[in-house]
Design a protein around this motif. Structure first.
Motif, PDB file in Angstrom:
ATOM      1  N   UNK A   1     -34.275  -2.715  -4.568  1.00  0.00           N
ATOM      2  CA  UNK A   1     -34.209  -4.174  -4.551  1.00  0.00           C
ATOM      3  C   UNK A   1     -33.351  -4.611  -5.739  1.00  0.00           C
ATOM      4  N   UNK A   2     -32.082  -4.843  -5.492  1.00  0.00           N
ATOM      5  CA  UNK A   2     -31.128  -5.118  -6.584  1.00  0.00           C
ATOM      6  C   UNK A   2     -31.065  -6.615  -6.888  1.00  0.00           C
ATOM      7  N   UNK A   3     -32.205  -7.181  -7.232  1.00  0.00           N
ATOM      8  CA  UNK A   3     -32.269  -8.629  -7.409  1.00  0.00           C
ATOM      9  C   UNK A   3     -31.527  -9.098  -8.657  1.00  0.00           C
ATOM     10  N   UNK A   4     -31.251  -8.186  -9.579  1.00  0.00           N
ATOM     11  CA  UNK A   4     -30.569  -8.568 -10.812  1.00  0.00           C
ATOM     12  C   UNK A   4     -29.078  -8.245 -10.813  1.00  0.00           C
ATOM     13  N   UNK A   5     -28.557  -7.801  -9.683  1.00  0.00           N
ATOM     14  CA  UNK A   5     -27.183  -7.299  -9.722  1.00  0.00           C
ATOM     15  C   UNK A   5     -26.164  -8.381 -10.056  1.00  0.00           C
ATOM     16  N   UNK A   6     -26.455  -9.642  -9.794  1.00  0.00           N
ATOM     17  CA  UNK A   6     -25.529 -10.722 -10.125  1.00  0.00           C
ATOM     18  C   UNK A   6     -26.031 -11.564 -11.295  1.00  0.00           C
ATOM     19  N   UNK A   7     -27.075 -11.082 -11.974  1.00  0.00           N
ATOM     20  CA  UNK A   7     -27.636 -11.855 -13.067  1.00  0.00           C
ATOM     21  C   UNK A   7     -28.744 -12.775 -12.597  1.00  0.00           C
ATOM     22  N   UNK A   8     -29.467 -13.339 -13.559  1.00  0.00           N
ATOM     23  CA  UNK A   8     -30.583 -14.222 -13.247  1.00  0.00           C
ATOM     24  C   UNK A   8     -30.480 -15.464 -14.117  1.00  0.00           C
ATOM     25  N   UNK A   9     -30.060 -16.594 -13.559  1.00  0.00           N
ATOM     26  CA  UNK A   9     -29.845 -17.794 -14.379  1.00  0.00           C
ATOM     27  C   UNK A   9     -31.132 -18.434 -14.880  1.00  0.00           C
ATOM     28  N   UNK A  10     -32.278 -18.003 -14.350  1.00  0.00           N
ATOM     29  CA  UNK A  10     -33.535 -18.672 -14.687  1.00  0.00           C
ATOM     30  C   UNK A  10     -34.214 -18.069 -15.916  1.00  0.00           C
ATOM     31  N   UNK A  11     -33.680 -16.994 -16.468  1.00  0.00           N
ATOM     32  CA  UNK A  11     -34.324 -16.337 -17.595  1.00  0.00           C
ATOM     33  C   UNK A  11     -33.501 -16.510 -18.868  1.00  0.00           C
ATOM     34  N   UNK A  12     -34.200 -16.421 -19.992  1.00  0.00           N
ATOM     35  CA  UNK A  12     -33.563 -16.496 -21.307  1.00  0.00           C
ATOM     36  C   UNK A  12     -33.974 -15.260 -22.096  1.00  0.00           C
ATOM     37  N   UNK A  13     -33.039 -14.387 -22.472  1.00  0.00           N
ATOM     38  CA  UNK A  13     -33.403 -13.202 -23.258  1.00  0.00           C
ATOM     39  C   UNK A  13     -33.812 -13.602 -24.669  1.00  0.00           C
ATOM     40  N   UNK A  14     -34.822 -12.918 -25.187  1.00  0.00           N
ATOM     41  CA  UNK A  14     -35.334 -13.204 -26.519  1.00  0.00           C
ATOM     42  C   UNK A  14     -35.285 -11.935 -27.372  1.00  0.00           C
ATOM     43  N   UNK A  15     -34.067 -11.484 -27.673  1.00  0.00           N
ATOM     44  CA  UNK A  15     -33.897 -10.219 -28.398  1.00  0.00           C
ATOM     45  C   UNK A  15     -34.492 -10.267 -29.795  1.00  0.00           C
TER      46      UNK A  15
END
Length: 870
Positions: A200-214
């Motif tokens: 299930x390659x749901x992230x292959x084009x990116x996910x605009x709804x998330x914010x990374x918190x490195x």
């Protein structure tokens, strides 16, 4: 309310069957948020400019090069921008008011698509629709571009998603934690009738709804050994010397409440190596080994539920669960310390610096923190919290245990003993050596209490022990969850009763005060407002819009039972939804179904206890009746199946093959195919479930009594006016109580009768030999009638029915047929059927997840709503 297809562009017409003609949606007034400029304004002009800006500056495209997916991404970022202010304000309010938090831990979240729900919850639907029209775009086309996150496997994930929506809508201070699976569950492909799993390659084009918190990355230790030592006060202490470290990076998804300023956080963790490249090894030319640590570490968050039929799979599952728990708990403590520092006069900036944490800082921890374990998957949090408190912060054991029990609560979701997780001691000790020591110590102290309360009862001690004895000792995670929690809840009245009577009986006798029931619920926003907008509009026109957040308001629909115009409109909406689903089936399956037939729906995970096989036996029986008497007047039906089988569950996958084999015969038989059709809709997911719920007329909830903890599909379908045929299992009992016995098609053994029959050495052959139609059906499957190229293909299913029949399929067969006969008779009286349909929706108010969450707040978490001002 508004007509959202009024300006439907020509460009989007070809998508109509994929939209299932969702012509209406609830209108809300956009919340007025004060900002310094109009960058995140809510006007049409501002939205148009924002979409084009995001297309240009984020997607790197202009209108000449952009494809529909680019416009979807630009719109998604535009909506997210308008959530961020509310989100930051929400967090600020929680900290300023020093609110107690609920921290919800679940390994599954099946949220469905974000765009439509966020537009509606924030009140942007009309504005966005108009802005896109003026840009020459179609909102439905863009919504179809969204990849659906596959972060769950079934009901557990869909329930957790409903809780997310209710927590934000009810303005509950909460953070929900999970894992950001790279591939989530699997894409289900059907090849020659067999389920085939694809990533299930749901992230292959990116996910605009998330914010990374490195900046909030945490370290998770694995493996190694422990060392004992004496601290500066001469106290015995243990340190864990790990041999591997994995980094956990959080990604935040914003979860807006409906028509509120609250935007809560879903924080998902992804794993990566502490050192992604070994330069020394790389320079020797061993490029594979140079990145081996990266590969091994990232596997942890690669896939939901790795197959545990192998030792490697078991180890990866345990790593995954500990990674999830360790990351989440470190984050919980970090947030608590920031609040504590601020409450003592420190600034937020100072609090962000790593302050020295000591034992006195935890004085009020259990008064500020409530941790809910959604099933046993997060139960390692009990051992991990004890490790941190005792080893890292050097609290004494008794105080650490008091804090742990006061913080943690456990929701049980199963009545199947085999579904309660157990881990081999050898694996556990190799991966988590310190936690094994802590669990042994918890168990020693716990069993001492048991022995004092029940002296001499060795059998009870063995049943309650956290360690199951045997050729290979196992750690019982459900037992750990029960011992380490202050509250244990079931998810339906029957489920909780059976937990007390059987599965967790010894724990109930030991800790009766710990047990409570909180019946599950589903979100009326997702599962009625969004999934069935035409019906939502009709309801709102008659009773107003309060029902969207107060589902008990639906009872007012009963006043319209004698209103012929209302009943006709209800029927017409159901017919239109069926027609839309029929178009979808034709496009996706190539099967032409009769929209005037009864839509008989069983959509859920494929499992023996859910008894899709009982449904199939009924279908074959009808087929035989038609073949023996072609002139027989029988109600036309379309049988709709959907659901995934676990990759390692052989019988479940064989059931899918049997569905297709029977469909291949029935759907192509000219004697019956105008009256019977069988459809299996592949790759069951939230968006597909929404289409089906709106069109379903008969809801199959036919699990063996005493096996289904609750079920939530039964609630969603009834909420949309489907009538349930079911056993007295799970929440079926409460649904029947609410909607009325006369509006529910009951059949089958009760849980008590199932237990009694099994204790009398139940023999399925007695039913086979005494029922001619049943014998004929089973003989057809056994003879290869549906598998002429391989006559023994379905032998395992036949043997499971005739030798064991663990789930009492044959015992319930005739009762099920009789109930289905009643269904046919009632359906022919459409006025009566419509009345039953209306009453199912009108009386479903109890099963809102809003009610469920309020009960968690009151009974377990002691958390209160907190309004976020605009």
């Amino acid at each position: 309310m508004t007509d959202i297809n009024h300006h439907h562009s020509t460009k989007g017409q070809h998508q109509r069957h994929y939209n299932h003609s969702q012509k209406h949606i609830h209108r809300t007034e956009p919340a007025k948020i004060q900002v310094e400029d109009d960058r995140t304004g809510m006007s049409v002009e501002t939205l148009k400019r924002a979409i084009l800006d995001n297309l240009f500056y984020i997607q790197g495209k202009d209108q000449f090069f952009a494809i529909p997916y680019d416009y979807y991404m630009a719109l998604a970022y535009t909506v997210r921008d308008r959530l961020i202010y509310r989100w930051l304000k929400t967090q600020q309010t929680y900290f300023e008011k020093d609110a107690k938090f609920a921290f919800y831990l679940s390994v599954e979240y099946l949220k469905g698509r974000h765009l439509r729900k966020n537009l509606v919850n924030v009140g942007l639907w009309d504005v966005a629709n108009q802005a896109l029209q003026e840009l020459g775009l179609n909102l439905y086309d863009l919504m179809e571009q969204e990849q659906e996150p596959g972060l769950g496997n079934g009901g557990l994930g869909r329930l957790a998603a409903c809780f997310l929506d209710s927590l934000a809508t009810l303005e509950i201070p909460a953070i929900c934690y999970g894992i950001r699976y790279k591939f989530g569950t699997f894409d289900q492909v059907i090849q020659n009738g067999w389920q085939v799993e694809r990533p299930d390659k749901w992230l292959r084009f990116g996910n605009p709804w998330e914010i990374p918190r490195s900046e909030y990355v945490v370290e998770v230790k694995l493996g190694g050994h422990t060392e004992a030592y004496l601290d500066q006060n001469g106290h015995y202490r243990v340190r864990w010397i790990s041999d591997r470290t994995v980094l956990g990076t959080p990604f935040d998804t914003l979860v807006p409440g409906y028509n509120t300023n609250t935007v809560n956080t879903l924080r998902l963790w992804t794993a990566r190596a502490s050192e992604e490249l070994n330069f020394e090894v790389f320079n020797t030319g061993d490029y594979t080994r140079a990145v081996a640590d990266k590969t091994f570490s990232e596997n942890i968050s690669k896939l939901l539920y790795p197959n545990d039929n192998t030792p490697q799979g078991k180890e990866l599952r345990l790593e995954q669960q500990y990674f999830f728990v360790s990351c989440s708990l470190q984050d919980i403590i970090r947030l608590y310390m920031i609040r504590l520092h601020r409450s003592r006069g420190g600034s937020y900036e100072e609090a962000l610096l790593r302050i020295e944490i000591s034992q006195e800082h935890f004085e009020n921890f259990d008064q500020q923190v409530s941790i809910q374990m959604n099933d046993t998957h997060p139960s390692l949090i009990i051992a991990e919290l004890m490790r941190l408190l005792v080893d890292e912060y050097q609290l004494d054991w008794e105080r650490a245990w008091e804090i742990t029990q006061n913080c943690c609560a456990y929701t049980n979701h199963t009545l199947l003993p085999e579904a309660l997780e157990q881990w081999p001691i050898s694996l556990f000790g190799r991966l988590l050596p310190r936690h094994l020591e802590i669990i042994y110590e918890i168990n020693r102290r716990f069993l001492n209490q048991v022995w004092l309360q029940f002296p001499g009862d060795l059998n009870r001690v063995a049943q309650l022990s956290l360690i199951r004895e045997g050729s290979e000792k196992q750690i019982r995670m459900a037992n750990l969850a029960c011992v380490g929690s202050h509250t244990i809840n079931g998810v339906s009245q029957l489920h909780t009763k059976l937990l007390k009577q059987s599965l967790l009986h010894d724990f109930y006798e030991l800790y009766p005060e710990k047990f409570t029931n909180i019946t599950n619920g589903v979100s009326p926003r997702r599962w009625l407002l969004l999934s069935n907008p035409k019906l939502a509009l009709l309801i709102t026109e008659r009773i107003g819009k309060k029902w969207i957040t107060k589902l008990d308001e639906l009872k007012r629909l009963e006043a319209f039972l004698e209103d012929a115009e209302f009943c006709q409109a209800w029927q017409q909406i159901k017919h239109e939804n069926k027609h839309d689903l029929a178009e979808y089936i034709l496009q996706c399956n190539g099967i032409d179904v009769n929209a005037n037939s009864l839509f008989d729906v069983q959509v859920k995970r494929i499992h023996e206890y859910k008894r899709q096989i009982l449904n199939l036996l009924h279908i074959i029986t009808l087929y035989n009746r038609f073949k023996q008497n072609p002139s027989l007047e029988v109600l036309p039906r379309t049988f709709i199946f959907a659901g995934k089988a676990a990759p390692g569950y052989f019988i479940a996958k064989l059931v899918i093959k049997l569905i297709h084999a029977i469909a291949n015969v029935v759907n192509h038989d000219p004697d019956v195919n105008s009256r019977l059709k069988i459809v299996f809709l592949r790759n069951y997911c939230v968006s597909l479930a929404q289409r089906i719920c709106a069109a379903a007329e008969l809801s199959e909830q036919i699990s063996t009594a005493g096996k289904e903890a609750s079920g939530t599909g039964n609630m969603k379908l009834a909420m949309n006016g489907a009538i349930t045929i079911g056993t007295l299992d799970g929440a079926n009992i409460e649904i029947r109580q609410e909607v009325g016995n006369e509006n529910f098609f009951l059949f089958g053994l009760t849980a008590e009768e199932v237990f009694s029959l099994k204790s009398q050495n139940y023999n399925p052959w007695n039913y086979y030999n005494s029922n001619l139609e049943l014998r004929q059906v089973i003989d057809m499957i056994a003879s290869g009638y549906f598998s002429p190229d391989r006559t023994d293909l379905f032998r395992p299913i036949v043997e499971s029915l005739l030798i064991r029949d663990e789930y009492m399929v044959l015992a319930d067969y005739q009762s099920y047929l009789d109930s289905q006969e009643r269904v046919s008779h009632v359906y022919l009286e459409q006025e009566h059927w419509t009345r039953m349909s209306i009453l199912n929706t009108a009386r479903i108010g109890k099963f809102s997840s809003d009610r469920t969450i309020l009960e968690y707040c009151q009974k377990i978490w002691n958390v209160k709503p907190l309004r976020v001002e605009s």
